[in-house]
Design a protein around this motif. Structure first.
Motif, PDB file in Angstrom:
ATOM      1  N   THR A  41      14.087  -8.033 -15.149  1.00 56.88           N
ATOM      2  CA  THR A  41      13.927  -9.348 -15.778  1.00 56.88           C
ATOM      3  C   THR A  41      15.291  -9.997 -16.026  1.00 56.88           C
ATOM      4  N   TYR A  42      16.279  -9.216 -16.441  1.00 53.02           N
ATOM      5  CA  TYR A  42      17.615  -9.771 -16.682  1.00 53.02           C
ATOM      6  C   TYR A  42      18.184 -10.380 -15.400  1.00 53.02           C
ATOM      7  N   PHE A  43      18.075  -9.656 -14.298  1.00 58.25           N
ATOM      8  CA  PHE A  43      18.589 -10.183 -13.027  1.00 58.25           C
ATOM      9  C   PHE A  43      17.807 -11.420 -12.587  1.00 58.25           C
ATOM     10  N   LEU A  44      16.503 -11.414 -12.838  1.00 54.68           N
ATOM     11  CA  LEU A  44      15.680 -12.570 -12.464  1.00 54.68           C
ATOM     12  C   LEU A  44      16.079 -13.801 -13.279  1.00 54.68           C
ATOM     13  N   LEU A  45      16.240 -13.634 -14.596  1.00 51.84           N
ATOM     14  CA  LEU A  45      16.636 -14.763 -15.440  1.00 51.84           C
ATOM     15  C   LEU A  45      18.064 -15.222 -15.123  1.00 51.84           C
ATOM     16  N   ASN A  46      18.927 -14.288 -14.764  1.00 49.84           N
ATOM     17  CA  ASN A  46      20.298 -14.654 -14.408  1.00 49.84           C
ATOM     18  C   ASN A  46      20.328 -15.484 -13.133  1.00 49.84           C
ATOM     19  N   ALA A  47      19.322 -15.281 -12.288  1.00 50.30           N
ATOM     20  CA  ALA A  47      19.198 -16.108 -11.085  1.00 50.30           C
ATOM     21  C   ALA A  47      18.480 -17.421 -11.391  1.00 50.30           C
ATOM     22  N   GLU A  48      18.286 -17.703 -12.683  1.00 47.09           N
ATOM     23  CA  GLU A  48      17.671 -18.940 -13.175  1.00 47.09           C
ATOM     24  C   GLU A  48      16.225 -19.091 -12.698  1.00 47.09           C
ATOM     25  N   ASP A  49      15.535 -17.951 -12.622  1.00 45.51           N
ATOM     26  CA  ASP A  49      14.109 -17.939 -12.300  1.00 45.51           C
ATOM     27  C   ASP A  49      13.377 -17.476 -13.558  1.00 45.51           C
ATOM     28  N   TYR A  50      12.586 -18.357 -14.142  1.00 44.43           N
ATOM     29  CA  TYR A  50      11.957 -18.078 -15.430  1.00 44.43           C
ATOM     30  C   TYR A  50      10.546 -17.499 -15.297  1.00 44.43           C
ATOM     31  N   ARG A  51      10.136 -17.101 -14.095  1.00 43.84           N
ATOM     32  CA  ARG A  51       8.789 -16.547 -13.892  1.00 43.84           C
ATOM     33  C   ARG A  51       8.796 -15.046 -14.176  1.00 43.84           C
ATOM     34  N   TRP A  52       9.185 -14.705 -15.397  1.00 40.27           N
ATOM     35  CA  TRP A  52       9.389 -13.298 -15.724  1.00 40.27           C
ATOM     36  C   TRP A  52       8.132 -12.581 -16.211  1.00 40.27           C
ATOM     37  N   GLN A  53       7.156 -13.318 -16.711  1.00 37.62           N
ATOM     38  CA  GLN A  53       5.980 -12.642 -17.281  1.00 37.62           C
ATOM     39  C   GLN A  53       5.234 -11.810 -16.236  1.00 37.62           C
ATOM     40  N   TRP A  54       4.787 -12.477 -15.170  1.00 37.37           N
ATOM     41  CA  TRP A  54       4.065 -11.755 -14.137  1.00 37.37           C
ATOM     42  C   TRP A  54       4.974 -10.773 -13.408  1.00 37.37           C
ATOM     43  N   THR A  55       6.255 -11.139 -13.255  1.00 40.47           N
ATOM     44  CA  THR A  55       7.187 -10.251 -12.553  1.00 40.47           C
ATOM     45  C   THR A  55       7.380  -8.943 -13.318  1.00 40.47           C
ATOM     46  N   SER A  56       7.547  -9.044 -14.652  1.00 38.58           N
ATOM     47  CA  SER A  56       7.722  -7.831 -15.449  1.00 38.58           C
ATOM     48  C   SER A  56       6.457  -6.977 -15.424  1.00 38.58           C
TER      49      SER A  56
END
Length: 586
Positions: free
Chosen positions: A500-515
């Motif tokens: 999730t940290y790497f995803l948010l750092n890439a400015e992608d906020y679709r973390w719920q389903w990804t996590s």
């Protein structure tokens, strides 16, 4: 049969009182007086390599003794679901009363009966019996070296050990090998020998356990290896995130001191830039909330059942593990409603009743749907695993009259106690466009890779669990299982936080389903491992056993995936709230 089904439906969770059984012997209290009747129950018969493909003992043309038949009711729901079909043997056995070799019946062996026995011998059929809840196994017969002549074991030599007024040991020796020839009569005989034993009643099941298998060095080494992986992962995550987050906080603090012109010219990037979208409701919030609620419930059930199994020896009672799991699942339904309902409320959901129904019936529908499909095959095969109608009614009654109301209570509590969207950041009205990023930072890639480490921490334990369920082993090392569950949860949370940290750092906020999905992908690797186990570790064959194996392995893997996904999401959600609470946002 109708009355037994009715009793199963009426009993649901509770064991039917032993007094209802018209049996003289007190096999429920497990105490006897001298010359009191001891009942020998015949259970099932089936191929040795297909443990779940079982049939009633008398589906083979065996004959029963002359003693009056005693009917047996399913005493628990688990016993009925596991295909236990106890039928009275008709043999006269009395406590401490020895019986010399005695013929109890004769089989008129016509061609059809001979063919049935030959088929059973060719497929290595074994049968199971019970005396005072102690299981006994015997083989139907054997073939000669050329496979032309087939022989039936006709003499059951029982040796029963007693300690005081209790039965503590039972052994069966099969003798009297008779060649199967059509149009002959085969005499079936038995004998009973009683011997005094020093085995304590509490330890009488120890002979069925296999310490050399379950407490092997590999098992200990796998736990140690997983434990070291946890220490390494937690240390790595802590070091990377603390150092990286400290730099991020310092950079963001420096940006706060800049004037507007410098900030506009500055190189802004990172997870802070998506603060206005990171708490945006997930896509398909109703299904997402239901999955999270179901995952939390599965975790609760797993944790409680393992603790109960550590305290109580559930393997000593037929069907007790399954009955306990069903009872605990129904009792923990408020957990499902609480977490699912509160999350749905936080995400602004309005159709909460529909969400409650989906959350309540998601897992039961999956399990019952698979069982219903396999039940058709079991009925076609006339297998004892075919679930009686009364048991189906009992399960449906539990779903509608226990699980659903408790889920409703949990949902109401969740919506009212923790359903307020108290996010540390405001959500922007217009979603922020997601910038291009490297291929390995895409959510699909993260999801595929996220389950590797959690699976690596449990796959050795999966081998022991699979062997206990699909082979003739009794799993009893629940302390190992508890350690593995804790390790799995820690590894899952660590991995999803990093993803999730790497995803948010890439400015992608679709973390719920990804996590959720990156943790749940563990189930895919478990299911893939089940294929390896089937083809290389077992000798299963046939449509019934194959469908049973892959059907219930799919249920197991999916349930494990939903639990891991929920654990991963809950840990990641706490992490995301923490980092956005600690940073200044205009």
């Amino acid at each position: 049969m109708g009355s037994s089904r009715w009793k199963v439906a009426a009993a649901a969770f509770l064991a039917i009182v032993g007094a209802l059984l018209p049996v003289d012997a007190d096999e429920h209290e497990h105490t006897y007086i001298e010359k009191e009747e001891v009942v020998l129950w015949m259970n099932t018969v089936g191929p040795y390599h297909n443990r779940q493909e079982t049939y009633k003992y008398f589906s083979l043309p065996f004959c029963a003794g002359s003693k009056k038949t005693i009917s047996h009711y399913h005493e628990t729901l688990g016993e009925a679901l596991q295909g236990v079909e106890l039928e009275f043997s008709g043999l006269e056995i009395r406590f401490k009363d020895e019986v010399m070799q005695t013929t109890y019946c004769e089989i008129d062996l016509d061609k059809a009966k001979r063919d049935a026995f030959v088929y059973a011998i060719k497929n290595h059929y074994w049968y199971q019996m019970y005396i005072d809840d102690l299981p006994i196994w015997g083989i139907v017969g054997e073939a000669d070296e050329n496979g032309e002549d087939h022989y039936l074991w006709t003499y059951k030599k029982l040796e029963i050990g007693f300690n005081g007024n209790r039965i503590v040991d039972v052994n069966l020796t099969s003798e009297g090998k008779v060649r199967l020839v059509p149009n002959t009569r085969i005499a079936m005989s038995y004998s009973v020998k009683w011997k005094k034993s020093d085995v304590k009643f509490e330890d009488r099941f120890d002979k069925y356990l296999d310490p050399s298998f379950f407490q092997h060095r590999i098992h200990w080494f796998s736990i140690f290896n997983s434990f070291m992986m946890v220490i390494f992962l937690v240390g790595l995550v802590s070091m990377i995130l603390m150092r990286t987050l400290r730099k991020d906080y310092a950079r963001y603090s420096k940006e706060e001191e800049m004037d507007d012109m410098d900030r506009d010219l500055g190189d802004e990037y990172g997870w802070k830039q998506v603060h206005g979208d990171v708490f945006r409701p997930s896509s398909h919030p109703m299904m997402f909330s239901s999955l999270i609620g179901s995952g939390c419930q599965i975790f609760s059930v797993s944790f409680i059942v393992i603790i109960v199994a550590m305290v109580e020896d559930l393997y000593t009672e037929r069907g007790s593990m399954l009955s306990t799991a069903i009872f605990v699942y129904a009792a923990t339904s408020p957990v499902n409603g609480y977490f699912g309902g509160s999350l749905y409320a936080k995400q602004g959901g309005r159709r909460w009743i529909k969400q409650m129904f989906i959350g309540a019936f998601l897992i039961p529908a999956m399990v019952c749907g698979t069982a219903f499909f396999i039940n058709f095959i079991a009925i076609y095969y006339h297998a004892s695993r075919a679930i009686p109608f009364g048991t189906m009614v009992a399960v449906c009654s539990i779903c509608f009259f226990v699980i659903l109301p408790l889920n409703l209570v949990g949902t109401i509590l969740g919506r009212n106690l923790s359903g307020q969207p108290n996010f540390p950041c405001r959500v922007n009205a217009v979603p922020r466009p997601i910038p291009e990023k490297k291929w390995f930072m895409e959510p699909a890639v993260i999801v595929c890779l996220g389950g590797i480490l959690p699976f690596g921490s449990i796959f050795i334990e999966m081998y022991f669990i699979f062997t206990s369920f699909w082979a003739y082993k009794i799993y009893y090392v629940y302390g190992f299982m508890m350690l593995v569950l804790v390790i799995l949860c820690i590894v899952t949370v660590c991995v999803t936080i990093v993803c999730t940290y790497f995803l948010l750092n890439a400015e992608d906020y679709r973390w719920q389903w990804t996590s959720f999905l990156s943790a749940a992908s563990t189930a895919v690797y478990v299911y893939m491992y089940s294929f390896y186990y089937y083809f290389f570790k077992t000798k299963m064959y046939g449509l019934f056993q194959t469908s049973f194996y892959f059907g219930y392995m799919a249920v197991f893997s999916t349930s494990l995936g939903i639990m891991c996904g929920a654990v991963g999401y809950m840990g990641t959600s706490a992490f995301v709230r923490k980092i956005y609470t600690n940073v200044k946002i205009d």
